[in-house]
Design an enzyme around this catalytic site. Sequence first.
Site, mmCIF file in Angstrom:
data_model
loop_
_atom_site.group_PDB
_atom_site.id
_atom_site.type_symbol
_atom_site.label_atom_id
_atom_site.label_comp_id
_atom_site.label_asym_id
_atom_site.label_seq_id
_atom_site.Cartn_x
_atom_site.Cartn_y
_atom_site.Cartn_z
ATOM 1 N N ILE A 146 -35.541 49.411 -40.099
ATOM 2 C CA ILE A 146 -35.584 48.343 -41.038
ATOM 3 C C ILE A 146 -35.957 49.158 -42.416
ATOM 4 O O ILE A 146 -36.945 49.706 -42.668
ATOM 5 C CB ILE A 146 -36.746 47.467 -40.921
ATOM 6 C CG1 ILE A 146 -36.796 46.814 -39.341
ATOM 7 C CG2 ILE A 146 -37.105 46.408 -41.871
ATOM 8 C CD1 ILE A 146 -35.369 46.121 -38.961
ATOM 9 N N LYS A 147 -35.037 48.793 -43.350
ATOM 10 C CA LYS A 147 -35.286 49.273 -44.747
ATOM 11 C C LYS A 147 -36.126 48.561 -45.490
ATOM 12 O O LYS A 147 -36.200 47.362 -45.813
ATOM 13 C CB LYS A 147 -33.864 49.383 -45.650
ATOM 14 C CG LYS A 147 -32.756 50.104 -45.054
ATOM 15 C CD LYS A 147 -31.547 49.726 -45.435
ATOM 16 C CE LYS A 147 -31.356 50.657 -46.798
ATOM 17 N NZ LYS A 147 -29.793 50.485 -47.654
ATOM 18 N N VAL A 148 -37.297 49.353 -45.923
ATOM 19 C CA VAL A 148 -38.244 48.773 -46.713
ATOM 20 C C VAL A 148 -38.459 49.490 -48.177
ATOM 21 O O VAL A 148 -38.373 50.649 -48.223
ATOM 22 C CB VAL A 148 -39.760 49.230 -45.923
ATOM 23 C CG1 VAL A 148 -40.981 48.826 -46.915
ATOM 24 C CG2 VAL A 148 -39.825 48.462 -44.480
#
Length: 884
Positions: A146-148
């Site tokens: 998951i890209k944060v």
Amino acid sequence: MASPTTGRNAALELRDLGQSVWLDYIRRSLLTSGQLARMVRDGWVRGMTSNPTIFEKAIAGSTDYDAQIARLRAEGPRDPYEAFLIIAGDDIRAAADVLRPVYDESEGRDGYVSFELPPGLEHDTERSVAEAHRLFDLVGRPNVMIKVPGTAEGMPALRRLVAEGLNPNMTLLFDVAAYEQCAEAYVAGLEDRLVAGLPLDRTASVASFFVSRVDTAVDALLPEGSALRGKAGVANARHAYGRFQAIFSGPRWERLAAAGARVQRPLWASTGTKNPAYSDVLYVDELVAPDTVNTMPEATLQATLDHGRVAVAIDRGSVATAEATLASLAEAGVDMGAVTARLLEEGLASFARDFQKLLDRLAEVLGSGPAGHLVPAGDLGPLAAAVARRLDAMARDRIVQRIWACDHTVWKPDPTEISDRLGWLSVAEVMREQVPALRAFADEVAAEGYRTAVLLGMGGSSLAPEVLHASFGTAQGYLDLEVLDTTDPQQIRDVEDRIDLRRTLFVVASKSGGTIETLSQLAYFWEKLPDGAHFVAITDPGTTLERLGRERGFRRVFANPASIGGRYSALSFFGLVPGALIGLDLEHVLDRAQEATQACHHSVREEENPAAWLGAALGEGALAGRDKLTLVLPDGIRTFGSWVEQLVAESTGKEGRGIVPIEGETLGPPAVYGEDRLFVAFGGHPELDALAAAGHPVLRIPYSDPWQLGGAFFRWELATAIAGHVLGINPFDQPNVQEAKDATARILAGEQVDTDTPPPEYLLEGTAAGDYVAITAYVDRNAANMATLQSIRLALRDRFRVATTVGFGPRFLHSTGQLHKGGANKGVFFQIVQDDVLDLPIPGREYTFGQLKRAQALGDLASLKAHGRRVARTTIGHLTELLR
């Protein structure tokens, strides 16, 4: 599998050095066609990243998602974001399944697909964590990251996600201090897991550190010619790697490693080269290091496989050199902290815009039907079976895939003037990064009071700007555009009379830097206004024009990628610099170009690929004798025909073969056409119905507005390249163009030319089916002459049932000249001449513009006669009388 052009697999070599190659791209047909599976199986790719821009272009530029969108629409009203999650979730899940063997084999080190949090959460830790869990659960696969975003609020979110067992990819890292905070958050999250008695061995994370955007920002702060240009991005990344080595060592880390923890690998992002003057593998070659990932756009991956230099590039010495470079940048006045802070802010804003564009696109198609696609409709008539067979053969031989892999054997065994001429395939993506700088350049010029830009250039350097200006006009407050692509003295004087020199910017455009017409024009106007602030140059790196521009202090010198031929340069600096000066929305143009790129890249079937379909039709038409490509265009993009004419004629007219583009010829009834026509129309033209009913192949490309030009430029470039494959010729060289140039030089040096030719009526008597009449007019290109020659060509067509073209010299020499000499001997040429009432000197030359134009006409005549062409030298008046 090795690269088709080099026989080596650079991706596997990088893996052996400790760097994993991930693909920065996703699209459904990449999955359903089996292409991703092949890339994984052959060792090219060990992971993937995605972003909303990629999804938006894929949805807009293909039919991949039409069926699913139709189902969603049938289910009733739906929030666009929820629809996106369904669509993207299916793609992410499918990609994760393809990569699952890599994940298992590497024990969770590689094999991941990244899914990005939506905008609006970047400053909210709690909501970021909650949405990350929702996305992870939606996909339902362990090998999803998951890209944060790397904001202050993103750091505690990353720590919590690590502690809670997710795999975060922290993105938009530009600042080394921010990278250190990211690494600290990861380590702290692992410590939280350790305290909670949870396993560490399957927790993975990467820190996406952006590279090329740093160079784009820093280069703009440095003077032109600075030795520090192009150095900041790599130096910044190497400095971050030095901090990585320090953080992931020592007692604190060793305690975690003993419990099974993995390092958080730096992932080099934004590694597609944004400055065309830099190597297309710069951000790969210079950042090879153990325990890293490089996520590459497909064009960068192909370039790496083809000519990447695989060797460890980061060690103690290079880290020290990087720190010295950063110190030099500070001494030069570059505040890296301010630069990287601005890049983060701009990155977040750009992400939000792109995401909103994606949602708007989904709202549109969910409400009104499929986004549509770019494949032309129509009736191929007698060509239908041959085109279908050709498309099957192209699919079997993987022609489109091999073109994208830069495989020269698609055309010829010899790579000369092929392998180094394919930069146009990815130029739209490269040029997007140049848009802010081009906009700032145009705003600066307009703010200083400039009101006119005069483009000095020929052929590929002038035709795309002419199309853009004619189609869009000049935005309020920006510069009007005059295109000067002639040596005719009267035309030059007319332009001079229309402009105010003190408020004019001259754009000197020449790929080779040695175009005689362009340099003569430059000499003329430089003598009148010897001030570099009024001049810019567009040329290849290392040309005499580049050196001259720097010596004379030109306002700007734009170095275009040398890997792009002139007629394929519409979406490069050659088209976009003039576009910026007239205030054109370059992002919109490039968006449409990228949509077309998507549609032409990964279509599952060749018949769904708009360029493959068009190219197969053009090529098979020519093989079947329907080699007169007749363009039918709406008034809004009328001049696009001249651009297509040059692209197709110069690319295919060689080795006794070729396609003859017919542009600007008003439609007539079926009775005036022979059986050598293939009609391609943009938009609806009722007159074509009768032609189709009469058995002529008619292709219809949907038309809505001039913004389609961005996609049309790319589609026709690729279609022309594919037509070249069908014809068995190299579409990127121009072997006969030099002949007329050499003949001109000899005439200027004193050589005499026999000007005796048969009378025009004699040639007309011998005109046969399948011939075409080319009027090559060395006269002033004014409205009166254009109207008269148009009347003459239509009279010739209607009386003799032959295709007709009109070209003004020397402009046409850079367009159809190659076809005239190198194509099939089907042309009947009427060279129209007149005495110049006015003449102008060329400073520094022993001849005038009038003498140069006459020498070019004589050189063209000599070259045509040498090739055994049917040519008559005459006047407008004589031809007019003849046809009465």
